[in-house]
Design an enzyme around this catalytic site. Structure first.
Site, short mmCIF file in Angstrom:
data_model
loop_
_atom_site.label_atom_id
_atom_site.label_comp_id
_atom_site.label_asym_id
_atom_site.label_seq_id
_atom_site.Cartn_x
_atom_site.Cartn_y
_atom_site.Cartn_z
CG HIS A 79 -1.95 -1.08 1.23
ND1 HIS A 79 -3.21 -0.98 0.71
CD2 HIS A 79 -1.87 -2.35 1.71
CE1 HIS A 79 -3.87 -2.12 0.88
NE2 HIS A 79 -3.06 -2.98 1.47
CG ASN A 89 -7.89 -4.39 1.15
OD1 ASN A 89 -7.20 -3.39 1.31
ND2 ASN A 89 -7.39 -5.61 1.21
#
Ligand code: HDE
Length: 720
Positions: A75, A148
């Site tokens: 990420h 997510n």
């Protein structure tokens, strides 16, 4: 004060304000010494060596040398925004969390969206899972939902996370490929981890190519707990639903966007907030009574499973609005430290072994990444409520603690700071009863790896399935190892036999010989994007025009779009401005060199003989239109604009009889002499709401190939 202003004010009241700092008037060193020049270093003579005593040079360079901190191991590429969350009604019956107790409470939030695999400078639009992290700055401390855009995960136990991430990241010998799962080591690992199959289906689907962050769903993934004031605990799953619906790019488009504008998602988020088109999401929860924990045919502690909305409906509980861009990327988006272990009273964890691992890993990674246990004191991470404890020192302690005591219990400082009783808000872990042997094993209730992968496949529309198959062709087509592809085909065969055959065909491999696992035939409508909300708000239209553009048509469409919060840009042959048929000046936003059709949701070509002649002669506008058509995007033309659009090789569209009457075919809306511009505009806006026209016979796309293949197999069946 208008409602909007009060919301802005409210979100600005977040404690970060105390730390905001613009450019000062006078340049100084870090210690405040005024600087008289920053252009030349101090030298012994104009051509001589630089002197060690140049403290300004030294400070400037050594600060610069330390500007980077380690990027997130996953990420790393992210974009952030501020906003607020407000519940629709009190949730007090279910949770004692104060920020959910009163519909009048607006809790400031900071959200960071991210791409998982790529480095910090990688492109936004790649095929990947997206992170959806929300930090709620509540009165009772920070609460982070670190989720997510896909409701399930690849693995069941956190101990496999380093293996997964090593496999997905660029390969260790040559550091290739960047931000892509299409490489041997990823598929090698996946083909050996059957539990990943459900998530893989999502990764191959349109979900992994979000149109932008405002059109992306978010999920907490794990099962959490809510606990009310009576101590009653229930299980909860979180869902963020974008109010403008869930929409995606197509793969060819996403790949081109990565080159044309690698910052596409970041820019769209930024621009929409600047324009006042605030991204909005509804938070929904699925509540599961403790006594129902074991009633499902999967384990609610298994993060490779979702709870179908048909079984447990999602109850909307509040809305999040993102209404302010960060002031400084590094200080806010880069330094924000999310931790699933950041919770508030009324919320608790479940025993999901993936979640349990995360409770340790995020804190640990922030210590490494931000370099100090005091990272929670950074402006973006500080709670808005008072905080106090006996933690001491460490790098970059930003507070000057004035108390003589730093231990508990103490008598010298009145035994402060003192622990807080539960009744006064002290956090008490839910007293869940646990017993068992110490074992390294996976619960047998986690064993079914394929039923929900099949559920997902069954729930997709034919077009979504086609694109998933094409994604599998692409991904596995980048893997030269036959044994890996074979293992994956065997896995697909456990999801659905037809799917395995279709993937095998594209790979040029024989279909699996083992009988396929029988398809259970179950579906869940919520899993497909085909039934999502349709709205034109926030979309972006390219208006192709040159000198001599029809003034009335241009301004009618431009104004109508803007009234509906649809932005538009004038794309022309040269920069500067163009002149319309009435001599009026129109600013050009982009040229065919500085933009591309993939960066827009729709196209409009107004008439004007001279304008259209110039656009046709140039050539680029034709490929611009053709490409948008191939990506299934709506487009419209009026007057002579029809001449341009009709030359763009739009298969399946008949321009033969287009006259004054409006013709609307597969999202291509044209009229030579639009007597009724209002109806024309409404039809165009409806097409923009539709987002894509998947039934277009676009050569070379999966849908056409699949339709052809279906026809061939139907003919074969008829013959036999
Ligand atoms: Fe993460 N994950 N993760 N993850 N994750 C990180 O934390 C980790 C998982 C997610 O915008 C890291 O600050 C483990 C699931 C997001 O700053 C790290 C496991 C989900 C972000 C980490 C998982 C996520 C991260 C890297 C297996 C969805 C970005 C840098 C149990 C529910 C947060 C960092 C941001 C980031 C560990 C699995 C979402 C290393 C051990 C499941 C959105 O701590």
């Amino acid at each position: 004060m208008s409602e909007q202003n009060s919301i802005d004010e409210q979100s600005k009241n977040h404690s970060l304000d105390d730390y905001r700092k613009g450019a000062g008037e006078e340049m100084t060193t870090n210690d405040g010494q005024k600087i008289n020049s920053t252009d030349d270093s101090l030298k012994a003579g104009g051509r001589g060596p630089t002197l060690l005593e140049d403290f300004h040079f030294q400070e400037k360079l050594s600060t610069f040398d330390r500007e980077r901190i380690p990027e997130r191991v996953v990420h790393a590429r992210g974009s952030g925004a501020h906003g607020y969350f407000q519940p629709y009604e009190s949730m007090a019956k279910l949770t004692k969390a104060k920020f959910l107790a009163d519909p009048a409470t607006k809790t400031p939030v900071f959200v960071r969206f991210s791409v998982v695999a790529g480095s910090r400078g990688s492109a936004d639009s790649v095929r990947d899972v997206r992170g959806f992290s929300v930090k709620f700055y509540t009165e009772e401390g920070n609460y982070d939902i670190v989720g997510n855009n896909i409701p399930v995960f690849f693995i069941q136990d956190a101990i496999k996370f380093p293996d997964l991430v090593h496999a997905v990241k660029p390969e260790p010998d040559n550091e290739m490929p960047q931000a892509s799962t299409a490489h041997p080591s990823f598929w090698d690992f996946i083909s050996l981890i059957p539990e990943s199959m459900h998530m893989i289906m999502w990764l191959l689907s349109d979900r992994a190519l979000p149109l932008n962050f405002s059109t992306m769903q978010g999920f907490g993934v794990h099962t959490f707990r809510w606990v009310n004031a009576e101590g009653k605990s229930r299980f909860v799953k979180y869902h963020w639903k974008p109010l403008v619906g869930v929409h995606s790019n197509v793969f060819d488009e996403a790949q081109k966007i990565a080159g044309k504008d690698p910052d596409f998602h970041r820019r769209t988020l930024w621009d929409s907030i600047e324009m006042g088109n605030y991204p909005e999401y509804e938070l929904g929860v699925q509540i599961i009574e403790e006594e129902d924990e074991l009633k499902f045919d999967f384990d609610i502690l298994d993060s490779t499973k979702l709870i179908p909305e048909e079984i447990v409906p999602v109850q909307p509980i509040g809305k999040m609005v993102l209404n302010r861009n960060p002031d400084n990327f590094f200080a806010e988006t880069e330094q924000v430290a999310f931790r699933p272990s950041n919770i508030v009273s009324g919320i608790d964890f479940s025993d999901d072994p993936l979640l349990q691992g995360r409770l340790m890993s995020y804190h640990d990674t922030q210590l490494h990444r931000l370099g100090s246990p005091n990272f929670a004191q950074l402006p973006i991470n500080r709670p808005v409520c008072p905080f106090s404890n006996n933690n001491q020192d460490g790098r970059m302690q930003m507070e000057i603690k004035t108390s003589r005591v730093n231990y508990s219990p103490n008598s010298l400082g009145g035994n402060l700071p003192a622990p807080v009783a539960e009744a006064d808000g002290g956090f008490v872990h839910h007293p869940e009863r646990v017993e068992g042997h110490k074992v390294r094993e996976r619960s047998p209730s986690f064993a079914d790896h394929f039923s929900q992968a099949t559920l997902f496949w069954n729930s997709l529309s034919a077009g979504e399935q086609d694109r998933l198959v094409e994604a599998a062709h692409f991904e596995l087509g980048k893997v030269p190892h036959l044994e890996i592809k074979q293992r994956m085909l065997d896995r697909f065969n456990k999801v659905d036999g037809e799917l395995a055959k279709r993937v095998a065909k594209g790979l040029g491999m024989p279909a699996p010989t083992e009988p396929a696992t029988p398809n259970h035939g179950q579906k869940s409508a919520a899993l497909s994007q085909a039934h999502t909300t349709k709205t034109a708000k926030g979309r972006k239209v390219a208006i192709l025009a040159a000198d001599g553009v029809n003034a009335a048509q241009f301004s009618m469409i431009k104004q109508s779009l803007s009234a509906l919060h649809i932005s538009s840009e004038v794309v022309s042959l040269f920069g500067g401005s163009i002149v319309n048929t009435e001599g009026g000046k129109i600013e050009v936003d982009k040229t065919f060199l500085t933009t591309a059709s993939v960066l827009y949701d729709a196209i409009y070509v107004p008439g004007g003989e001279q304008s259209i002649e110039a656009l046709i002669a140039h050539g680029d506008p034709l490929s611009f239109i053709h490409e948008a058509f191939k990506h299934f995007k709506p487009m419209a033309a009026t007057g002579e604009g029809v001449d341009l659009i009709s030359q763009a090789d739009l298969k399946g569209i008949d321009f033969g009889n287009v006259n004054g009457k409006m013709s609307s075919q597969l999202g291509v809306i044209v009229s030579r002499d639009p007597a009724d511009m209002a109806t024309f505009t409404t039809t165009f806006v409806d097409a923009i709401k539709e987002h894509r026209f998947w039934t277009r016979p676009v050569p070379g796309t999966a849908s056409v190939k699949a339709a052809a293949a279906r026809m061939v197999s139907q003919k074969q069946q008829v013959k036999s």
